[in-house]
Every structure is written in C-alpha cells, then in structure tokens.
Design an enzyme around this catalytic site. Structure first.
Site, short mmCIF file in Angstrom:
data_model
loop_
_atom_site.label_atom_id
_atom_site.label_comp_id
_atom_site.label_asym_id
_atom_site.label_seq_id
_atom_site.Cartn_x
_atom_site.Cartn_y
_atom_site.Cartn_z
N ASP A 14 0.84 -1.20 -0.24
CA ASP A 14 -0.03 0.05 -0.05
C ASP A 14 0.90 1.25 0.03
O ASP A 14 0.23 2.29 0.55
CB ASP A 14 -1.00 -0.16 1.28
N LYS A 17 1.70 2.29 -4.97
CA LYS A 17 2.25 1.67 -6.29
C LYS A 17 1.62 1.75 -7.36
O LYS A 17 1.92 2.27 -8.70
CB LYS A 17 2.67 -0.07 -6.33
N GLY A 41 -4.40 -4.35 -3.90
CA GLY A 41 -5.63 -3.27 -3.97
C GLY A 41 -4.63 -1.83 -4.18
O GLY A 41 -4.10 -1.34 -3.72
N HIS A 42 -4.64 -1.58 -5.75
CA HIS A 42 -4.03 -0.45 -6.20
C HIS A 42 -4.96 0.58 -6.45
O HIS A 42 -5.76 0.25 -7.56
CB HIS A 42 -3.03 -0.83 -7.39
N GLN A 226 1.92 -5.97 -3.15
CA GLN A 226 2.40 -6.24 -1.79
C GLN A 226 3.79 -5.26 -1.78
O GLN A 226 4.12 -4.44 -2.43
CB GLN A 226 2.77 -7.56 -1.38
P1 GDP Z 1 -0.78 0.42 -3.41
O1 GDP Z 1 -1.36 -0.58 -3.22
O2 GDP Z 1 0.68 0.46 -3.51
O3 GDP Z 1 -0.96 0.76 -5.01
O4 GDP Z 1 -1.27 1.57 -2.60
P2 GDP Z 1 -2.91 1.70 -2.26
O5 GDP Z 1 -3.69 2.23 -3.31
O6 GDP Z 1 -3.36 0.45 -1.52
O7 GDP Z 1 -2.68 2.96 -1.09
C1 GDP Z 1 -2.26 4.39 -1.18
C2 GDP Z 1 -3.53 5.30 -1.05
O8 GDP Z 1 -2.71 6.39 -0.95
C3 GDP Z 1 -4.45 5.28 -2.01
O9 GDP Z 1 -5.62 5.47 -1.52
C4 GDP Z 1 -3.74 6.43 -2.77
O10 GDP Z 1 -4.93 7.26 -3.44
C5 GDP Z 1 -3.43 7.38 -1.91
N1 GDP Z 1 -2.05 8.17 -2.29
C6 GDP Z 1 -1.15 7.86 -3.11
N2 GDP Z 1 -0.21 8.68 -3.23
C7 GDP Z 1 -0.69 9.90 -2.28
C8 GDP Z 1 -0.10 11.07 -1.90
O11 GDP Z 1 1.14 11.50 -2.17
N3 GDP Z 1 -0.85 11.82 -0.99
C9 GDP Z 1 -2.06 11.28 -0.30
N4 GDP Z 1 -2.74 11.91 0.58
N5 GDP Z 1 -2.58 9.95 -1.00
C10 GDP Z 1 -1.74 9.38 -1.69
P1 IMO Z 2 -0.86 -4.08 -2.41
O1 IMO Z 2 -0.48 -4.54 -3.83
C1 IMO Z 2 -0.68 -4.53 2.12
C2 IMO Z 2 -0.89 -8.71 3.48
C3 IMO Z 2 -1.94 -9.04 4.36
C4 IMO Z 2 -1.64 -10.14 5.50
C5 IMO Z 2 -0.61 -10.68 4.64
C6 IMO Z 2 -0.77 -12.02 3.75
O2 IMO Z 2 -2.38 -3.38 -2.25
O3 IMO Z 2 0.13 -3.29 -1.47
P2 IMO Z 2 -2.42 -12.69 1.89
O4 IMO Z 2 -3.79 -12.48 1.63
O5 IMO Z 2 -1.51 -12.15 0.85
O6 IMO Z 2 -2.01 -14.16 2.07
O7 IMO Z 2 -2.04 -11.71 3.02
O8 IMO Z 2 -0.07 -10.02 3.35
N1 IMO Z 2 -1.32 -8.11 2.35
C7 IMO Z 2 -0.98 -6.78 1.97
N2 IMO Z 2 -0.81 -5.72 2.77
N3 IMO Z 2 -0.96 -4.48 0.81
C8 IMO Z 2 -1.31 -5.41 -0.06
O9 IMO Z 2 -1.20 -5.40 -1.47
C9 IMO Z 2 -1.40 -6.96 0.49
N4 IMO Z 2 -1.52 -7.98 -0.04
C10 IMO Z 2 -1.44 -8.96 1.04
O10 IMO Z 2 -2.83 -7.88 5.07
O11 IMO Z 2 -0.86 -9.48 6.54
MG MG Z 3 -2.88 -1.59 -1.91
#
Ligand code: GDP
Ligand code: IMO
Ligand code: MG
Length: 432
Positions: A14, A17, A41-42, A226
């Site tokens: 999270d 990416k 979850g991107h 991840q």
């Molecule tokens: P990922 O899994 O690495 O793609 O990241 P996620 O989407 O799960 O979580 C990142 C969250 O931060 C998302 O809700 C993005 O919209 C938000 N986000 C990304 N860059 C920024 C930033 O620079 N500032 C803020 N406030 N939110 C951001």
């Molecule tokens: P993105 O790509 C954050 C975590 C789960 C748990 C562990 C194992 O959005 O960054 P799993 O279901 O993969 O067997 O769970 O990994 N986990 C993540 N945490 N971002 C993710 O993906 C994750 N995918 C799995 O919360 O701790």
């Molecule tokens: Mg994510």
C-alpha cells in the site's frame, strides 16, 4: 532512458504503487503483473474518479497499453471478471481485449478461499491477518505440483481429473483437519464453465510477448504487488504473503530475463503502514498514529481494514535497497505529515545486548528483541498538497526528504504530494 522499469513496494504494501504505475504508463507500451493476485489493491485517482485494481495491471486506464498477467500470478477467474465488469462500469470498456494472461499462471479457485479462511480461524490469535482471498493455499498447490493452471482449461477431460484430485486432497483437510464445510466439485466446475471461453480468449505466451517487445524497443513496466517485507523469503516470516514480492520475482513471474531490467523504482511512504498481523517496530499506537491514519485515509483498499501506522524505518529501507537493487525511490504521501510538530526517523535497531543493528532481522520472532532508535526532525506545519516543484516545498520538508535519501543511499526520483496524477514532483522520470 530505461525501457524496462520495475515499480515495487519497499515496505509492507500500500505504498502507492498504483498511482506511480498509472503515472509512468503514459510512457509505457506494456504493463506486467508478475506475482500476487487479488490480494493487491492499487488505487488510481484521475480527477474525481477513483478506480481500484486488484488483479488487473494499473496500466489499464491508458487505452494504448497492453496489460499482461504473468505465470507468477494466481488468477481467480471470479475476481478477474468482477474487476473487468467494474472497469466497464467506470468507462473502460476495452479492458478484456487488452489483458493477456499466461497459460502457466495458477488458477485460484473457491477451494483456496475456503482453506485460507479455515486456516486463519484455526490459527486463532496467531492469525496472519490474510486478505482471505485464497492466495496462500493457491501458491501451496502450485509448489506442491497439484495446482491447476489457466492453460489446463484447454482440455476439460484433463482439467476435471486434476480438479478431482485436488479436491480429494483439499476437502479431506478441510473436513477432517479444519472441521469446515467441503467445497463441491460441481460448484467449481460450473463456475469455471461460465467463464472458460472468455478466459481462454485472453491466454497468450507472456514471456514471448515480452521478448518481442524488448527486441523492438518497446517500453515495459513491471508492476509489483504487496511490498518487500511481505516477501515470502525476506519479509517478516510467517507474517508475509506467499510470493516473491522483491525485484527478482518480476523476472521469474513474467519470464523476462534479469539482464533486461534497467531500472528498479522503490515506492515508499514518507512514514510506514502495515495491514494484518506481524512485527512493526516503529508502530504508533497512540493519538499521533490515529491522526496519521485519518489524514492519510489509511484503510485497506481490498478489505477496508484500518492500516497500522508508524514512523519511517530507514533500517528496513536499507535491506529493501539492497535486495531489490533499487535505482531510485518514489517518496509518497509527504502531504500526510504536513501538520506534525516533529517527525521521527528510525535509523537503527537497539538489540537486547545494547548493541545497534543497521539491518532488520529475517524472522518475525526476532523482532521482539529490537527497539527502534530514532532521530528527530522538525515538522514544516504548512500544506504541501499538490506541490509540483521540489523548491516550492517548505525548507523542513526538503530537509526531511534529503535525510531519507541520504539514509537510503539512492536518489529520490519522484515525490508524491496527493493521490492525483498531477500532485507529483517528478525529479527524474525513470521512464520518460
Ligand atoms: P498500492 O497498493 O501500493 O497501490 O497503494 P494503495 O492504493 O493501496 O494505497 C495508497 C493510497 O494512498 C491510495 O488511496 C492512494 O490514492 C493514496 N495516495 C497515493 N499517493 C498519495 C499522496 O501522495 N498523498 C495522499 N494523501 N494520498 C496518496
Ligand atoms: P498491495 O499490492 C498490504 C498482507 C495481508 C496479510 C499478509 C498475507 O495493495 O500493496 P495474503 O492474503 O496475501 O495471504 O495476506 O499480506 N497483504 C497486503 N498488505 N497491501 C497488499 O497489497 C497486501 N497483500 C497482502 O494483510 O498481512
Ligand atoms: Mg494496496
């Protein structure tokens, strides 16, 4: 300029990416996922529209990009077609024709979800805190060589035989070890038959496409899922996911050769978060943590769970830099720290004997023996939201970023000041 760029998480996932992969896709012909599944979850934000992709590469928003799912990915047909329907509803109507899937990628079936859930229940207080999507059990079956692959759908006689053998084994465990409900052969087969034709129409030789693309000078973006400390080998085992999330995984999981990767961009937040169980040395279990969670909207994109929040950990980053051979960093969510009086950076871990360690341990249980050592920097107490030039950042924010860069020993290539594409300081675009 590099043609083949990896974007991966350097923390516990999270990191942002999705935003960066989407942003860099403007200059990419192909975007590839090499590991993980719909546990990812991107989040992609364009104007007032927010799209969350799980299994589909983040390049899907760009109509000219080809999106590949490599052999290292675990593919749930149900999740895939659910996501394609969601994309359609948000106006991306050609997703299905732009996604190609390796015949060697693993099929994630309802039996895997059932095992994941039962196994978490059985673990009780030691639960991993998985996303409950069946990821671990699907990789178990792959490694045990009893798994089903997307290419098995070509011959339904062979498919049925393999499915029966898999279910004989898995249902025995479900019933007699976990005490849970069995999953029926017929229900799985019925689900598969509903999507078989569509799925087979998406099958392609992903490694061959990548080889051709490379020879013709196309630009390829490898999108990690991840993060480094969720890696099955280098993460906080057993509180990890079941794939190789580090840079090496993008080669094995897509079929691209290691010599063809030209740039590895490590995505990190300006602080740290983690979802699920496991060690987190710099965690803030206080009001400040609550504040950062609120301002940063730190709630899981897949499960909605509140993310645990803590200070930036330069010790963990040292390992992430080395094992991923990072070329540069994208420092995300700097704006979330705007209100803070001061910021802490963990620069070393204190061990039980009083000595200091500059690298993190390799197993979860060893983390109980480390205490973070912090240095403190003053906050900037003004808004950085949407700033697009480094020199426009407040002096203290510049100093904080420079210090993180110095500790990591690799240049900060991108600074993110908000969720939208435009809210970005592009110091040096790795792909342009
Ligand atoms: P990922 O899994 O690495 O793609 O990241 P996620 O989407 O799960 O979580 C990142 C969250 O931060 C998302 O809700 C993005 O919209 C938000 N986000 C990304 N860059 C920024 C930033 O620079 N500032 C803020 N406030 N939110 C951001
Ligand atoms: P993105 O790509 C954050 C975590 C789960 C748990 C562990 C194992 O959005 O960054 P799993 O279901 O993969 O067997 O769970 O990994 N986990 C993540 N945490 N971002 C993710 O993906 C994750 N995918 C799995 O919360 O701790
Ligand atoms: Mg994510």
């Amino acid at each position: 300029m590099p043609n083949n760029v990896v974007v991966l998480g350097t923390q516990w996932g999270d990191e942002g990416k999705g935003k960066i992969a989407d942003l860099l896709t403007v200059n990419a012909d192909i975007v590839v996922r090499s590991q993980g599944g719909n546990n990812a979850g991107h989040t992609l934000v364009v104007g007032d529209k927010k799209v969350v992709v799980r299994l589909v590469p983040s390049g899907i928003l760009h109509s000219s990009s080809l999106c590949l799912i490599g052999s290292g990915v675990v593919v749930s047909p149900e999740a895939l077609f659910g996501e394609i329907a969601e994309l359609k509803a948000s106006g991306i109507t050609d997703a299905e024709s732009r996604i190609k899937i390796s015949a060697a990628s693993s099929l994630l079936l309802p039996i895997h979800v059932a095992i994941d859930k039962a196994s978490e229940l059985k673990r009780g207080k030691n639960a991993i805190g998985t996303t409950g999507r069946g990821i671990g059990p699907c990789y178990e079956d792959k490694i045990a060589r009893r798994g089903l692959r997307v290419g098995d759908l070509y011959d339904m006689e062979v498919f049925k035989e393999k499915l029966q053998a898999l279910l004989d084994y898995r249902n025995f465990t479900l019933k007699h070890y976990f005490g849970a409900e069995e999953v029926s052969f017929d229900s799985i087969l019925e689900g598969i038959m509903q999507v078989r034709e569509r799925l087979l129409a998406m099958v392609a030789d992903v490694s061959a496409i990548l080889a051709d693309a490379r020879k013709s000078g196309k630009k390829i973006l490898f999108e990690g899922a991840q993060g480094t400390f969720l890696d099955i080998d280098y993460g906080t085992y057993p509180y990890v996911t079941s794939s190789n999330t580090v840079a090496g995984g993008c080669c094995t999981g897509s079929g691209a050769g290691p010599r063809h990767i030209e740039y590895v961009l490590g995505i990190c937040k300006a602080y740290t978060t983690r979802v699920g169980g496991g060690p987190f040395p710099t965690e803030l279990n206080d009001e400040l943590g609550e504040h950062i969670r609120k301002v940063g909207a730190e709630f899981g994109a897949v499960t909605g769970r509140p993310r645990r929040v803590g200070w930036y950990d330069a010790v963990a980053m040292r390992r992430a830099v080395d094992i991923n051979s990072l070329s540069g960093l994208a420092l995300m969510k700097i704006d979330v720290l705007d209100d803070l009086d001061e910021l802490k950076i963990c620069t070393a871990y204190r061990l039980e004997d009083g000595s200091e360690s500059l690298l993190p341990p390799l197993a979860a249980y060893e983390y109980s023996k480390v205490t973070p050592i912090y240095e403190t920097m003053p906050g900037w107490k003004s808004s950085t939201v949407g700033i697009t030039k480094f020199e426009d950042l407040p002096q203290n924010a510049q100093a904080y970023i420079r210090r993180l860069e110095q500790l990591a020993g690799v240049p900060v290539a991108i600074i993110s000041t908000g969720p939208e594409r435009e809210q970005t300081i592009m110091v040096q675009n790795p792909m342009a």
